[in-house]
Design a protein around this motif. Structure first.
Motif, PDB file in Angstrom:
ATOM      1  N   LEU A 197      30.138  29.633 -21.336  1.00 27.47           N
ATOM      2  CA  LEU A 197      31.160  29.858 -20.311  1.00 27.47           C
ATOM      3  C   LEU A 197      31.311  28.563 -19.525  1.00 27.47           C
ATOM      4  CD1 LEU A 197      32.944  31.827 -18.552  1.00 27.47           C
ATOM      5  CD2 LEU A 197      30.875  32.315 -17.240  1.00 27.47           C
ATOM      6  N   LEU A 198      32.557  28.291 -19.088  1.00 22.52           N
ATOM      7  CA  LEU A 198      32.821  27.080 -18.310  1.00 22.52           C
ATOM      8  C   LEU A 198      33.660  27.427 -17.095  1.00 22.52           C
ATOM      9  CD1 LEU A 198      33.035  23.955 -17.861  1.00 22.52           C
ATOM     10  CD2 LEU A 198      35.101  24.052 -19.287  1.00 22.52           C
ATOM     11  N   PHE A 199      33.241  26.905 -15.940  1.00 16.76           N
ATOM     12  CA  PHE A 199      34.071  26.907 -14.740  1.00 16.76           C
ATOM     13  C   PHE A 199      34.610  25.491 -14.571  1.00 16.76           C
ATOM     14  CE2 PHE A 199      30.807  30.168 -13.883  1.00 16.76           C
ATOM     15  CZ  PHE A 199      31.629  31.261 -13.649  1.00 16.76           C
ATOM     16  N   VAL A 200      35.923  25.380 -14.401  1.00 18.01           N
ATOM     17  CA  VAL A 200      36.525  24.048 -14.304  1.00 18.01           C
ATOM     18  C   VAL A 200      37.577  24.053 -13.197  1.00 18.01           C
ATOM     19  CG1 VAL A 200      38.206  24.624 -16.119  1.00 18.01           C
ATOM     20  CG2 VAL A 200      37.709  22.215 -15.604  1.00 18.01           C
ATOM     21  N   THR A 201      37.657  22.939 -12.462  1.00 17.78           N
ATOM     22  CA  THR A 201      38.667  22.824 -11.423  1.00 17.78           C
ATOM     23  C   THR A 201      40.043  22.678 -12.057  1.00 17.78           C
ATOM     24  OG1 THR A 201      39.235  21.646  -9.377  1.00 17.78           O
ATOM     25  CG2 THR A 201      38.579  20.300 -11.246  1.00 17.78           C
ATOM     26  N   GLY A 202      41.078  22.872 -11.263  1.00 19.53           N
ATOM     27  CA  GLY A 202      42.431  22.656 -11.752  1.00 19.53           C
ATOM     28  C   GLY A 202      42.739  21.169 -11.749  1.00 19.53           C
ATOM     29  N   THR A 203      43.436  20.727 -10.712  1.00 16.13           N
ATOM     30  CA  THR A 203      43.734  19.304 -10.554  1.00 16.13           C
ATOM     31  C   THR A 203      42.888  18.752  -9.426  1.00 16.13           C
ATOM     32  OG1 THR A 203      45.997  19.576 -11.348  1.00 16.13           O
ATOM     33  CG2 THR A 203      45.521  17.611 -10.048  1.00 16.13           C
ATOM     34  N   PHE A 204      42.221  17.636  -9.682  1.00 13.91           N
ATOM     35  CA  PHE A 204      41.354  17.005  -8.685  1.00 13.91           C
ATOM     36  C   PHE A 204      41.582  15.505  -8.740  1.00 13.91           C
ATOM     37  CE2 PHE A 204      36.947  15.339  -7.668  1.00 13.91           C
ATOM     38  CZ  PHE A 204      37.050  15.540  -6.297  1.00 13.91           C
ATOM     39  N   LEU A 205      41.855  14.917  -7.575  1.00 11.33           N
ATOM     40  CA  LEU A 205      42.130  13.487  -7.470  1.00 11.33           C
ATOM     41  C   LEU A 205      43.252  13.069  -8.425  1.00 11.33           C
ATOM     42  CD1 LEU A 205      38.507  12.031  -7.178  1.00 11.33           C
ATOM     43  CD2 LEU A 205      40.119  12.571  -5.345  1.00 11.33           C
TER      44      LEU A 205
END
Length: 537
Positions: free
Chosen positions: A112-120
């Protein structure tokens, strides 16, 4: 604190539940510039909901769960939810490019992966999809066959990914009793922190729940962290300093966590003033930036009482300025590495400024530190040698890499750190060099062998060697010595621009020098000492 350790919790999920009761009405997390405020009881409920969703997604004890996102309440909730479901957390550096993140996810077998949307300004999801393919019925990323689900920590997600809201909703059918019935022993792995060694191949240090909890309960005790403290966490959560000396330490004491996703001096100054921050750990560059910022005097920083730093040389003038200019009561330095749970030595409250500035303090309770010659003979105080560590904090080994483990971990428990240091008569450790050639860019560890491997992929690079050079702002930066391929007209600007597309920013060499050949010894190895002597912008 004695060498023995006793605590009312033996695993991270037990700590979360204990803190939710003991500190129920205490503010646990302040996020989104103060717009989101959550108590410890509220955090406990959020974590339980995330754990239920992990179980609904098929996560089982021992499964690896990756998280690639900046500091936030959602990071805390997702990470603690995963480990509460019995998973092993795999934090990913937010400065990674897609290929670097995919490599760690692939090697760890993350389910399973948790990932941010758009960052910097970067879409992390798009970056991953370029590196690991488009999703299909078998999973969100075909290039990561073990990955069964990926959750975007936002309200929007592309095809085959889940939104954070949908992920949480998936666990609504899992009863609280089921979540709490998951048994996580202290001996179980809590996380795998991937780091690089002299070969440049990422290796994952395997750390258990009991090791993490004992280390950062000790950190909190030695630092003097206490209930009511307000802790600005600028150190990234993907790093032990941010997650464990931040989140876990706060859970043990009921301190308030104020995550800051990106370091900016002005934002940090505003946060300290607005939230009456009392605790602020970070690398020396962070404090230099705060002290030298032209707007510093426009902010009330009088609440600050505890600063913990390390990861680089700490000027005595910095310690003195923190005490004199900001009125910080306690300034401490510490030393650690991922293979030793991130925590080996620490100064003690009451140590004079000279000891705090010149050393990383003494071994923590339950840990031994030795300095040895190349043949393994112990050296007396004042003599430089390789630093060895033994104790409860030493990793169980590198994940699925017994050969690499055997290189650094002896049968009698002594860990070779690869760092060169000196012990004084009182047992204070001073790190003087790095056998592994690692250098530190603004608090981030940079490993020359890994950077060299990436640079060597450029079609016009025949050979390359990277060394760290002093930098007044970042402490150290990388300088690459490059041998061009015949006929190439590659320029320094070209290579630096290419590097920015291929690797995390802190790894990108700030300086490039083209040479006809690299200095080598009789066995053919590059003599980096010669390059360091010749280095300089």
């Amino acid at each position: 604190m004695r060498d023995e350790w006793n605590a009312p919790w033996g695993s991270i999920p037990e700590l979360v539940r204990w803190a939710a009761v003991r500190y129920a009405d205490t503010e646990a997390v302040v996020d989104c510039g103060g717009r989101v405020r959550v108590t410890y009881a509220g955090l406990g409920a959020r974590v339980e909901r995330a754990a239920a969703a992990c179980l609904a997604q098929g996560v089982r004890p021992g499964d690896r769960v990756g998280i690639w996102a900046p500091n936030s309440l959602d990071w805390i909730t997702a990470a603690l939810g995963a480990v509460s479901a019995g998973a092993v957390l795999v934090p990913l550096n937010t400065r990674f490019k897609g290929a670097e993140a995919a490599d760690v996810l692939r090697r760890s077998g993350a389910r399973l992966l948790f990932v941010t949307g758009t960052f910097l300004g970067t879409s992390y999801v798009a970056s991953l999809r370029r590196a690991a393919g488009e999703g299909d019925a078998a999973g969100p990323l075909p290039g990561l066959p073990a990955l069964r689900a990926a959750v975007v920590l936002s309200e929007d997600a592309p095809r085959s990914f889940l939104t954070w809201k949908d992920f949480l909703a998936s666990g609504e059918g899992v009863a609280a009793e089921v979540v709490r019935s998951v048994r996580v022993p202290g001996t179980a792995a809590s996380d795998i922190v991937f780091t690089s060694g002299t070969t440049g191949r990422p290796k994952g240090a395997l750390i258990t729940h009991a090791q993490s909890l004992r280390a950062y309960d000790t950190w909190a005790e030695l630092a003097g962290l206490r209930r009511g403290d307000r802790y600005l966490i600028v150190n990234p959560f993907f790093h032990t300093f941010g997650y464990k000396a931040g989140v876990l330490a706060c859970l043990t004491r009921g301190a308030t966590m104020i995550p800051q996703p990106v370091f900016g001096a002005e934002t940090a100054l505003a946060n300290v003033a607005a939230e009456r921050v009392t605790v602020l750990p970070g690398p020396p560059t962070l404090f230099e930036s705060l002290l030298d910022h032209p707007a510093r005097r426009d902010h009330d920083l009088s609440s600050l009482r505890l600063v913990v730093t390390g990861a680089a040389v700490v000027p005595l003038s910095l310690v003195e300025r923190l005490r004199a200019d900001l009125g910080v009561e306690t300034v401490l330095t510490a030393y650690g590495l991922s293979e030793a749970s991130g925590f080996v030595t620490m100064c003690r409250r009451g140590d004079p400024p000279e000891v705090v500035a010149a050393t990383s303090g003494r071994a923590i309770p339950g840990v031994e530190v030795r300095v040895v010659s190349p043949d393994g003979t112990g050296l007396p105080p004042g003599s430089p040698g390789e630093v060895l560590v033994r104790g409860f904090n030493v990793m169980r080994g590198y994940y699925e890499d017994p050969a690499a483990t055997a290189e650094v971990l002896a049968p009698d428990g002594w860990l070779r750190t690869g760092d060169v240091g000196v012990l004084d008569a009182a047992g204070n450790l001073r790190i003087t060099d790095r056998l592994k050639d690692m250098y530190i860019v603004g608090g981030f560890n940079a490993y020359p062998a890994e950077i060299e491997r990436l640079l060597a992929a450029h079609p016009d690079v025949a050979e390359v060697a990277v060394v760290g050079v002093p930098d007044p702002r970042l402490g150290e930066t990388g300088k690459a010595y490059v041998v061009r391929r015949p006929g190439s007209s590659l320029t320094a600007d070209d290579l630096i621009a290419w590097s920015r597309r291929e690797m995390a920013n802190f790894k990108v060499p700030r300086w490039v020098e083209f040479v006809p050949d690299l200095p080598r010894n009789a066995t053919g190895k590059v003599v980096k000492g010669d390059l360091r002597e010749a280095s300089g912008p």
